[in-house]
Scaffold this motif. Structure first.
Motif, PDB file in Angstrom:
ATOM      1  N   LEU A  98       0.945  -1.309  -0.100  1.00 27.72           N
ATOM      2  CA  LEU A  98      -0.059  -0.171  -0.063  1.00 27.72           C
ATOM      3  C   LEU A  98       1.020   1.293   0.058  1.00 27.72           C
ATOM      4  O   LEU A  98       0.692   2.079  -0.725  1.00 27.72           O
ATOM      5  N   ALA A  99       1.970   1.130   0.830  1.00 27.90           N
ATOM      6  CA  ALA A  99       2.824   2.438   0.918  1.00 27.90           C
ATOM      7  C   ALA A  99       3.633   2.579  -0.369  1.00 27.90           C
ATOM      8  O   ALA A  99       3.645   3.591  -1.050  1.00 27.90           O
ATOM      9  N   GLU A 100       4.040   1.399  -1.145  1.00 25.98           N
ATOM     10  CA  GLU A 100       4.556   1.309  -2.296  1.00 25.98           C
ATOM     11  C   GLU A 100       3.750   2.072  -3.293  1.00 25.98           C
ATOM     12  O   GLU A 100       4.041   3.123  -4.509  1.00 25.98           O
ATOM     13  N   THR A 101       2.648   1.712  -3.526  1.00 24.42           N
ATOM     14  CA  THR A 101       1.541   1.973  -4.404  1.00 24.42           C
ATOM     15  C   THR A 101       1.141   3.289  -4.421  1.00 24.42           C
ATOM     16  O   THR A 101       1.057   4.042  -5.238  1.00 24.42           O
ATOM     17  N   THR A 102       1.031   4.169  -3.241  1.00 25.30           N
ATOM     18  CA  THR A 102       0.668   5.501  -2.840  1.00 25.30           C
ATOM     19  C   THR A 102       1.726   6.409  -2.791  1.00 25.30           C
ATOM     20  O   THR A 102       1.560   7.599  -2.850  1.00 25.30           O
ATOM     21  N   GLY A 122     -12.556  -2.426  10.545  1.00 27.49           N
ATOM     22  CA  GLY A 122     -11.499  -1.545  10.416  1.00 27.49           C
ATOM     23  C   GLY A 122     -11.032  -0.834   9.204  1.00 27.49           C
ATOM     24  O   GLY A 122     -12.092  -0.509   8.526  1.00 27.49           O
ATOM     25  N   THR A 123      -9.995  -0.401   8.937  1.00 23.82           N
ATOM     26  CA  THR A 123      -9.440   0.477   7.905  1.00 23.82           C
ATOM     27  C   THR A 123      -8.178  -0.030   7.258  1.00 23.82           C
ATOM     28  O   THR A 123      -7.485  -0.753   7.899  1.00 23.82           O
ATOM     29  N   ILE A 124      -7.863   0.615   5.929  1.00 25.93           N
ATOM     30  CA  ILE A 124      -6.594   0.377   5.474  1.00 25.93           C
ATOM     31  C   ILE A 124      -6.510   1.951   5.266  1.00 25.93           C
ATOM     32  O   ILE A 124      -7.261   2.805   5.071  1.00 25.93           O
ATOM     33  N   CYS A 125      -5.096   2.365   5.630  1.00 27.35           N
ATOM     34  CA  CYS A 125      -4.797   3.874   5.297  1.00 27.35           C
ATOM     35  C   CYS A 125      -3.323   4.213   5.086  1.00 27.35           C
ATOM     36  O   CYS A 125      -2.420   3.444   5.443  1.00 27.35           O
ATOM     37  N   VAL A 126      -2.862   5.292   4.638  1.00 27.14           N
ATOM     38  CA  VAL A 126      -1.619   5.807   4.510  1.00 27.14           C
ATOM     39  C   VAL A 126      -1.687   7.042   4.804  1.00 27.14           C
ATOM     40  O   VAL A 126      -2.732   7.817   4.857  1.00 27.14           O
ATOM     41  N   VAL A 127      -0.611   7.511   5.666  1.00 25.29           N
ATOM     42  CA  VAL A 127      -0.633   9.089   5.981  1.00 25.29           C
ATOM     43  C   VAL A 127       0.952   9.546   5.589  1.00 25.29           C
ATOM     44  O   VAL A 127       2.013   8.818   5.229  1.00 25.29           O
ATOM     45  N   ASP A 128       1.165  10.956   5.912  1.00 23.36           N
ATOM     46  CA  ASP A 128       2.353  11.508   5.357  1.00 23.36           C
ATOM     47  C   ASP A 128       2.601  12.713   6.420  1.00 23.36           C
ATOM     48  O   ASP A 128       1.441  13.171   6.853  1.00 23.36           O
TER      49      ASP A 128
END
Length: 197
Positions: A45-49, A152-158
């Motif tokens: 997920l991190a790699e994709t986004t 739940g969720t999946i998420c990315v943050v920065d």
């Protein structure tokens, strides 16, 4: 705006589905230990986004648990980390209070949430993760299982604002659908093992 208004804006939403979610997570055996498969999904997920942080997050009535976690500098090739995860040894940073972050909003809304700059939204700018961790952008989607329960969720943050846009929204929704399918397949495999005993 008064301080009372500020408190109201930063509050975590009321979650009437929480008891059902807790029961569902117990049935599935999720939300209490790291999982190498979920860590790998978070890495993907991190790699994709292109985001530095990614999580597979299960939320109960009091806390959030990152059963899948990718952070900058994660060494996916470290076999001892995978062994620790398989043994159930939680890493620092896998648990977060329920009133921190944006995933509880996604769970209650049952919809993806795109925050390109959290400081643009008074409701979200006052969240503790802004000052304590430095989070500036968020992209998350709910994991809604076949029973209709948001588990739940999946998420990315920065730590920097990010122009996620529609492509980011479509990506997070697509990957949430993929994770939901993985969870369903996992549950089906567990049911088959139980039936074959």
């Amino acid at each position: 705006m008064s301080y009372e208004d500020e408190d109201r804006y930063s509050m975590t939403p009321v979650d009437p589905e929480a008891p059902d979610r807790v029961e569902r997570l117990k049935q599935l055996g999720l939300g209490n230990q790291p999982d190498p498969e979920f860590d790998e999904f978070a890495r993907k997920l991190a790699e994709t986004t292109g985001a530095p942080y990614a999580m597979v997050n299960f939320i109960d009535e009091e806390r959030q648990y990152f059963a899948g976690l990718h952070t900058p500098g994660s060494d996916d090739s470290d076999p001892s980390a995978a062994q620790d995860a398989a043994a159930g040894n939680a890493e620092p940073g896998r648990v977060m209070e329920r009133d921190h972050g944006y995933c509880p909003h996604v769970v209650v809304r049952k919809k993806a949430l795109v925050l390109e700059d959290v400081c643009d939204y008074p409701r979200f700018a006052g969240n503790p993760v802004v000052d304590e961790i430095g989070i500036r952008s968020y992209l998350g989607a709910p994991l809604i299982d076949h029973t209709g329960t948001t588990i739940g969720t999946i998420c990315v943050v920065d730590t920097e604002p990010r122009p996620w846009g529609r492509p980011g929204l479509e990506t997070i929704k697509s990957m949430a659908a993929e994770m939901t399918e993985r969870l369903r397949a996992r549950e089906a495999a567990q049911e088959n093992q139980t039936d074959n005993r």
